[in-house]
Design a protein around this motif. Structure first.
Motif, short mmCIF file in Angstrom:
data_model
loop_
_atom_site.label_atom_id
_atom_site.label_comp_id
_atom_site.label_asym_id
_atom_site.label_seq_id
_atom_site.Cartn_x
_atom_site.Cartn_y
_atom_site.Cartn_z
N SER A 54 0.81 -1.22 0.00
CA SER A 54 0.00 0.00 0.00
C SER A 54 0.85 1.27 0.00
O SER A 54 0.39 2.33 -0.45
N ARG A 57 5.52 2.64 -4.28
CA ARG A 57 5.25 3.15 -5.63
C ARG A 57 6.53 3.81 -6.14
O ARG A 57 7.40 4.19 -5.33
N GLY A 81 6.99 -3.08 -5.43
CA GLY A 81 6.02 -2.05 -5.77
C GLY A 81 6.63 -0.82 -6.42
O GLY A 81 5.91 0.14 -6.68
N GLY A 82 7.93 -0.84 -6.65
CA GLY A 82 8.58 0.27 -7.35
C GLY A 82 9.31 1.25 -6.46
O GLY A 82 9.89 2.22 -6.97
N GLY A 197 -3.03 6.25 -6.91
CA GLY A 197 -2.87 4.87 -7.36
C GLY A 197 -2.81 3.84 -6.25
O GLY A 197 -2.21 2.77 -6.44
#
Length: 364
Positions: A54, A57, A81-82, A197
């Motif tokens: 969560s 990103r 997740g980046g 996002g």
């Protein structure tokens, strides 16, 4: 027609929807947290992964403090997740050093999130949480604390410490079920989670759990498992009846008695006393012994020992004194069982002295 019989576990009533909020509030009181507490319908590792998924990103930068495999996993989930992640790995058998944390944060680039495990159930290490959080707060960094093992075994005051996300599992010091977990989330953490996002419609979505709060904390996402929530409620009943401070003191006594017993046995502990958790004690084995043989020897006596795991390969045996095991009988059987296992392999062990030391610790 063959009658399979009636098993009441298969016919458990639904957990009343209005009591989810009550559970969250009771957990909030244990955490000394006045903010949001959300329930996760899964074991605590799932809750930890949900936090990473969560938050992660592209563009998010994290410093991940590693004192066991659990910390390593959290960094992997963030990277997937980046997020850009720097791992700061402690020396084997030692907690994270504050100076190393400060240097890593000041080395640049800017860090958004710092993640740390408070107490390591894998190795018995206790990280210096207040000092770590103070270093992070001075730099405006959000903090994620894996408190799965520490809650109930050590003092943990979320609001006073300024923890943005604390993840707990009731199956350790709280003596509850493993199939449900919880986390506290600050407003700053919600801002990070919901920033563009955020994953939705997933068991790994904190954004979905925020919707539960916004909708009045009634129906949880998915299909709740009633037995887990009834068991969590029973565990909280027991904690409140004993008193949280007494629960913490019971774990501290179990740890100190274990240390006294091992010292009398002639077996050194792996983690220095000043940096040891109250939950488990790891013991390094003599070079000629393997953990599996010692564990098997103790098992033949009915004593459950397990292999401990650190940040580097080490031959360790773990004595567990967590939850209901934080009691005289278990501490005594752990140490005596370990001593007997050593004797079976031809190593000296003063079992009588160990038993006396444990009895003295509990008799004070």
């Amino acid at each position: 027609m063959f009658d399979l019989g009636w098993n009441p576990l298969l016919g458990a009533p639904l957990y009343p929807a209005e009591r989810y909020a009550m559970l969250a509030d009771r957990i909030g009181r244990i955490l000394r947290c006045r903010g949001d507490v959300v329930l996760v319908q899964a074991e605590a590792v799932v809750a930890l992964e949900a936090v990473a998924v969560s938050l992660a990103r592209p563009g998010l930068s994290a410093l991940n403090l590693v004192t066991s495999p659990y910390g390593g996993w959290f960094g992997q989930w963030l990277r997937r997740g980046g997020a850009t992640v720097r791992n700061l790995v402690a020396e084997s058998g030692l907690p994270i050093e504050i100076d190393a944390v400060a240097k890593a944060l000041d080395a640049g680039p800017h860090i958004d999130v710092l993640a740390v495990v408070h107490a390591e159930s894998a190795s018995g290490i206790l990280n210096p949480l207040p000092e770590i959080l103070a270093v992070a707060h001075a730099r405006g960094i959000a903090t994620v604390v894996d408190a799965v093992a520490s809650v109930g075994g050590h003092r943990l005051e979320v609001d006073d410490l300024g923890i943005d996300i604390a993840v707990i599992g009731p199956q350790k010091a709280l003596g509850g079920p493993a199939g449900v977990s919880a986390l506290s989330v600050s407003q700053r953490a919600w801002d990070l989670v919901l920033k563009g996002g955020a994953p939705r419609d997933s068991i790994l979505s904190l954004a979905d759990l925020k919707r539960w709060i916004d909708d009045g904390r009634r129906i949880l996402p998915g299909t709740p498992a009633p037995l887990e929530f009834f068991a969590l409620e029973a565990a909280l009943d027991r904690i409140e009846a004993e008193g949280l401070e007494n629960v913490i003191a019971r774990h501290a006594l179990a740890a100190s008695a274990t240390w006294a017993g091992l010292a009398a046995l002639g077996a050194p502990a792996w983690v220095p006393a000043a940096t040891a958790s109250n939950l488990v004690t790891a013991v390094p084995l003599p070079e000629v012994l393997e953990p599996a043989s010692v564990i098997a020897a103790a098992g033949r006596l009915g004593v459950e020992l397990t292999e401990a795991v650190g940040t580097a390969p080490a031959r360790l045996v773990r004595l567990n004194h967590t939850g209901p095991r934080a009691a005289f009988q278990t501490v005594l059987s752990n140490v005596v069982g370990y001593g007997a296992a050593l004797r079976q392999t031809g190593r000296p062990a003063d079992i009588a002295a160990a038993a006396e030391a444990i009895a003295a610790a509990y008799g004070r």
